[in-house]
Scaffold this active site. Structure first.
Site, PDB file in Angstrom:
ATOM      1  N   LYS A 265       0.848  -1.202   0.000  1.00 41.73           N
ATOM      2  CA  LYS A 265       0.000   0.000   0.000  1.00 41.73           C
ATOM      3  C   LYS A 265       0.882   1.250   0.000  1.00 41.73           C
ATOM      4  O   LYS A 265       1.740   1.427   0.876  1.00 41.73           O
ATOM      5  CB  LYS A 265      -0.904  -0.016   1.237  1.00 41.73           C
ATOM      6  CG  LYS A 265      -1.726   1.263   1.433  1.00 41.73           C
ATOM      7  CD  LYS A 265      -2.634   1.170   2.667  1.00 41.73           C
ATOM      8  CE  LYS A 265      -3.328   2.499   2.962  1.00 41.73           C
ATOM      9  NZ  LYS A 265      -4.155   2.471   4.186  1.00 41.73           N
ATOM     10  N   ASP A 270      -2.684  10.066   3.928  1.00 39.98           N
ATOM     11  CA  ASP A 270      -4.072   9.654   4.141  1.00 39.98           C
ATOM     12  C   ASP A 270      -4.747  10.593   5.139  1.00 39.98           C
ATOM     13  O   ASP A 270      -4.622  10.414   6.346  1.00 39.98           O
ATOM     14  CB  ASP A 270      -4.107   8.206   4.657  1.00 39.98           C
ATOM     15  CG  ASP A 270      -5.529   7.729   4.930  1.00 39.98           C
ATOM     16  OD1 ASP A 270      -6.481   8.408   4.483  1.00 39.98           O
ATOM     17  OD2 ASP A 270      -5.684   6.675   5.587  1.00 39.98           O
ATOM     18  N   LYS A 277     -10.043  12.512   8.961  1.00 36.75           N
ATOM     19  CA  LYS A 277      -9.494  12.027  10.226  1.00 36.75           C
ATOM     20  C   LYS A 277      -9.419  13.179  11.234  1.00 36.75           C
ATOM     21  O   LYS A 277      -9.320  14.339  10.836  1.00 36.75           O
ATOM     22  CB  LYS A 277      -8.068  11.506  10.007  1.00 36.75           C
ATOM     23  CG  LYS A 277      -7.980  10.182   9.277  1.00 36.75           C
ATOM     24  CD  LYS A 277      -6.549   9.677   9.234  1.00 36.75           C
ATOM     25  CE  LYS A 277      -6.455   8.352   8.505  1.00 36.75           C
ATOM     26  NZ  LYS A 277      -7.159   7.244   9.192  1.00 36.75           N
ATOM     27  N   ASP A 288       1.587   6.184   5.626  1.00 36.04           N
ATOM     28  CA  ASP A 288       0.625   5.229   5.080  1.00 36.04           C
ATOM     29  C   ASP A 288       1.131   4.592   3.776  1.00 36.04           C
ATOM     30  O   ASP A 288       0.426   3.797   3.161  1.00 36.04           O
ATOM     31  CB  ASP A 288      -0.732   5.923   4.876  1.00 36.04           C
ATOM     32  CG  ASP A 288      -1.907   4.989   5.051  1.00 36.04           C
ATOM     33  OD1 ASP A 288      -1.725   3.896   5.617  1.00 36.04           O
ATOM     34  OD2 ASP A 288      -3.020   5.355   4.610  1.00 36.04           O
ATOM     35  N   ASP A 347     -12.371   6.870   4.429  1.00 40.57           N
ATOM     36  CA  ASP A 347     -11.093   6.624   5.094  1.00 40.57           C
ATOM     37  C   ASP A 347     -10.669   5.149   4.984  1.00 40.57           C
ATOM     38  O   ASP A 347      -9.528   4.814   5.280  1.00 40.57           O
ATOM     39  CB  ASP A 347     -11.194   7.046   6.560  1.00 40.57           C
ATOM     40  CG  ASP A 347      -9.828   7.253   7.196  1.00 40.57           C
ATOM     41  OD1 ASP A 347      -8.819   7.224   6.462  1.00 40.57           O
ATOM     42  OD2 ASP A 347      -9.784   7.446   8.429  1.00 40.57           O
ATOM     43  N   GLU A 349      -9.667   3.523   2.559  1.00 42.44           N
ATOM     44  CA  GLU A 349      -9.244   3.665   1.162  1.00 42.44           C
ATOM     45  C   GLU A 349      -8.220   2.622   0.748  1.00 42.44           C
ATOM     46  O   GLU A 349      -8.122   2.282  -0.424  1.00 42.44           O
ATOM     47  CB  GLU A 349      -8.683   5.073   0.927  1.00 42.44           C
ATOM     48  CG  GLU A 349      -7.204   5.280   1.294  1.00 42.44           C
ATOM     49  CD  GLU A 349      -6.896   5.076   2.776  1.00 42.44           C
ATOM     50  OE1 GLU A 349      -7.819   5.220   3.598  1.00 42.44           O
ATOM     51  OE2 GLU A 349      -5.747   4.747   3.115  1.00 42.44           O
ATOM     52  N   ARG A 351      -8.033  -0.565   1.123  1.00 43.92           N
ATOM     53  CA  ARG A 351      -8.601  -1.753   0.479  1.00 43.92           C
ATOM     54  C   ARG A 351      -9.063  -1.458  -0.943  1.00 43.92           C
ATOM     55  O   ARG A 351      -9.137  -2.359  -1.769  1.00 43.92           O
ATOM     56  CB  ARG A 351      -9.727  -2.322   1.353  1.00 43.92           C
ATOM     57  CG  ARG A 351     -10.855  -1.387   1.596  1.00 43.92           C
ATOM     58  CD  ARG A 351     -11.697  -1.788   2.795  1.00 43.92           C
ATOM     59  NE  ARG A 351     -11.095  -1.362   4.069  1.00 43.92           N
ATOM     60  CZ  ARG A 351     -11.604  -1.637   5.262  1.00 43.92           C
ATOM     61  NH1 ARG A 351     -12.714  -2.347   5.371  1.00 43.92           N
ATOM     62  NH2 ARG A 351     -11.003  -1.204   6.358  1.00 43.92           N
TER      63      ARG A 351
HETATM   64  N1  BES Z   1      -4.187   4.187   7.037  1.00 46.64           N
HETATM   65  C1  BES Z   1      -5.313   3.952   7.857  1.00 46.64           C
HETATM   66  C2  BES Z   1      -5.053   2.927   8.954  1.00 46.64           C
HETATM   67  C3  BES Z   1      -4.223   3.379  10.111  1.00 46.64           C
HETATM   68  C4  BES Z   1      -4.735   4.224  11.065  1.00 46.64           C
HETATM   69  C5  BES Z   1      -2.965   2.873  10.292  1.00 46.64           C
HETATM   70  C6  BES Z   1      -3.982   4.604  12.150  1.00 46.64           C
HETATM   71  C7  BES Z   1      -2.199   3.226  11.384  1.00 46.64           C
HETATM   72  C8  BES Z   1      -2.705   4.087  12.312  1.00 46.64           C
HETATM   73  C9  BES Z   1      -6.465   3.427   7.010  1.00 46.64           C
HETATM   74  O1  BES Z   1      -6.558   3.943   5.730  1.00 46.64           O
HETATM   75  C10 BES Z   1      -7.719   3.812   7.718  1.00 46.64           C
HETATM   76  O2  BES Z   1      -7.974   4.975   7.837  1.00 46.64           O
HETATM   77  N2  BES Z   1      -8.456   2.841   8.190  1.00 46.64           N
HETATM   78  C11 BES Z   1      -9.644   3.100   8.917  1.00 46.64           C
HETATM   79  C12 BES Z   1     -10.665   2.064   8.519  1.00 46.64           C
HETATM   80  C13 BES Z   1     -12.037   2.343   9.067  1.00 46.64           C
HETATM   81  C14 BES Z   1     -12.595   3.594   8.437  1.00 46.64           C
HETATM   82  C15 BES Z   1     -12.899   1.162   8.755  1.00 46.64           C
HETATM   83  C16 BES Z   1      -9.312   3.014  10.404  1.00 46.64           C
HETATM   84  O3  BES Z   1      -8.503   2.162  10.784  1.00 46.64           O
HETATM   85  O4  BES Z   1      -9.825   3.828  11.142  1.00 46.64           O
HETATM   86 ZN    ZN Z   2      -4.816   4.589   4.901  1.00 47.43          ZN
HETATM   87 MN    MN Z   3      -7.640   5.760   5.706  1.00 46.98          MN
END
Ligand code: BES
Ligand code: ZN
Ligand code: MN
Length: 495
Positions: A265, A270, A277, A288, A347, A349, A351
């Site tokens: 990825k 992000d 966020k 990210d 968020d 994204e 996947r």
């Molecule tokens: N890049 C983030 C995941 C992440 C968050 C990694 C904090 C490390 C620390 C990912 O794109 C994301 O935002 N995932 C969301 C998914 C949710 C919306 C289902 C998350 O983990 O909050």
């Molecule tokens: Zn992300």
């Molecule tokens: Mn995200």
């Protein structure tokens, strides 16, 4: 740094710093003990004087040794013999590396591989030493006008050979150096901020890495992705000024063998998109793209090792920002595979990039596919920051990855990819939703990906908790480069 194997240890080692190990109760390792005899027991006396018991990480620097061949001796605690494990051994190496780099020595000789960690060999000990000495020397300051510490660092480290045949240690040095190269490549890229490390920058970097004769890079631009039908991937960067790139970097060392495909990825920033966020620590979302950086670093390491296998690295790179054109909650997009996805949270994204890249991977007729991604905050909640989360549709692949992870000490822990969780991804309007609610967030993310990985043996490694450190030591870790290189190394030794 430069690493080498020395002829069998003698009591007179001419070096700036001789690194010796001692166990609990101040018991010096055999070679160290012989050296102590030649010093009339000075080492033992000083350990006693300073009350050092020999816990892993205890260090004593003897800075002045008139009449002795080595300028300094650094004594390093290794704990009780039968309690020594990889974690303790690495703790000792990290402490040794810190002092050795800072004591003013330009070169050193280490005999810490005299101590064997049960289940691991001398080669392993040497290769871990290289990883930890490199990590201790790593600084990231290309963007600082004032360097924050004077580079008083070792340039050379040598390992005396303890047996007749030096080839084990030589191979360990090659592996350790290649892993360190891969980790440093990944860290350098990941530590850069989002305004410098954009998708185009990552693509350029891939081109530089691919200057190696067995590597080849190819970049697909948005118009190519559009033509292919990678609408899920493309949708993520709709709100960004930075065009998305799909980086392919291929290593050919294995003739016509089916390749291992590694997907990383590469979200260079992000912000969450319209599902923005919160502000706290949002800067860390420049990390990210650590999965993508690890894939590029791994390819660089594999080329350095000249492994007799084929590997394809795929890095979907883009930015996730809010804007009038960005994805909105409720939007439905069509994936390359054909399934439609309702974007309930912009968020989630990662996947969306990965599902299209998994489908794209099929054209390489892969033997196995591994994706590495900072995919879910839920993975950090579930497992903390020590292991990465492992999910797979193939038990043999999961076992091989777990074994490599334990060898490299870049550990993983399994999460179940049961069909039971697929329920959570149901959508009233599309084939599937891009989020599965608050329960088991890492697993539902893995389940989402699994829908696009039905045609090959596949594993997903969630590195959200392991790819970077937060807090005062904030910075990329270079993980999971050690695990990926080890996995490929093991494969090429037993195909
Ligand atoms: N890049 C983030 C995941 C992440 C968050 C990694 C904090 C490390 C620390 C990912 O794109 C994301 O935002 N995932 C969301 C998914 C949710 C919306 C289902 C998350 O983990 O909050
Ligand atoms: Zn992300
Ligand atoms: Mn995200």
């Amino acid at each position: 740094m430069d690493y080498s194997v020395l002829a069998p240890a003698a009591t007179s080692v001419e070096t700036d710093c001789l690194i010796l190990g001692f166990r609990a109760k101040r018991k010096l390792l055999p070679e160290a003990s012989r050296i102590d005899d030649s010093l009339d027991g000075l080492l033992g006396q000083l350990l006693k004087r300073d009350g050092l018991e020999g816990k892993p990480g205890d260090v004593l620097l003897i800075n002045h040794l008139p009449g002795f061949a080595s300028q300094r001796i650094l004594l390093v605690g290794l704990g009780k013999k039968d309690e020594l494990n990889p974690a303790g051994y690495r703790k000792a190496l990290a402490a040794a590396a810190r002092v050795a780099h800072e004591c003013g020595a330009r070169q050193a000789v280490s005999l810490l591989h005299e101590a064997i960690v049960p289940g691991y060999d001398t080669g392993w000990a040497v290769r871990q030493a290289i990883e930890l000495f490199e990590a201790a020397a790593y600084r990231f300051n290309p963007l600082k006008q004032e360097e924050d510490d004077k580079p008083r660092r070792l340039h050379k480290l040598a390992f005396p050979c303890l047996e007749a045949d030096p080839s084990t240690l030589e191979a360990a040095i090659r592996l350790g150096q290649a892993i360190a190269l891969g980790m440093n490549t990944a860290k350098d890229l990941a530590n850069l901020p989002g305004n410098i490390c954009t998708p185009a920058y990552m693509a350029e970097k891939a081109g530089e890495i691919a200057k190696h004769k067995k590597l080849k890079a190819r970049i697909l631009n948005e118009s190519d992705l559009e033509e292919l039908g990678m609408h899920a991937f493309l949708s993520v960067s709709k709100g960004s000024e930075q065009p998305a790139k799909l980086i392919t970097i291929e290593y050919n060392g294995g003739g016509k063998a089916k390749p291992c495909v590694l997907i990383g990825k590469g979200l260079t920033f992000d912000a969450g998109g319209i599902s923005l966020k919160p502000a706290a620590n949002m800067d860390e979302m420049k990390f990210d793209m650590c999965g993508g950086a690890a894939v590029l670093g791994t390819l660089a390491a594999v080329a350095e090792l000249d492994l007799p296998i084929n590997v394809v690295g795929l890095v979907p790179a883009s930015e996730n920002l809010p804007d009038g054109r960005a994805n909105k909650p409720g939007d439905i997009i069509k994936t390359l595979q054909g399934l439609t996805v309702e974007i309930l949270n912009t968020d989630a994204e990662g996947r969306l990039l990965l599902c299209d890249t998994l489908t794209y991977a099929k054209r390489f007729d892969p033997d196995i596919v591994i994706d590495v991604a900072t995919l879910t905050g839920a993975c950090v909640v579930a497992l903390g920051r020590h292991p990465s989360g492992l999910m797979s549709n193939n038990e043999a692949l999961a076992a091989d990855i777990t074994r490599a992870a334990n060898t490299a000490w870049d550990r993983v822990w399994p999460l179940p990819l049961w069909d039971d969780y697929q329920e959570q991804l149901k959508s009233n309007f599309a084939d599937l939703a891009n989020i599965g609610g608050s329960d088991g967030g890492s697993i539902t993310a893995g389940c989402f990906l699994s829908r696009f990985a039905k045609d090959f043996a596949w594993a997903h490694i969630d590195i959200a908790g392991t790819a970077w450190k937060t807090g005062k030591d904030k910075g990329a870790t270079g993980r999971p480069v050690p695990l990926l290189v080890q996995y490929l190394y093991d494969r090429s030794s037993n195909p």
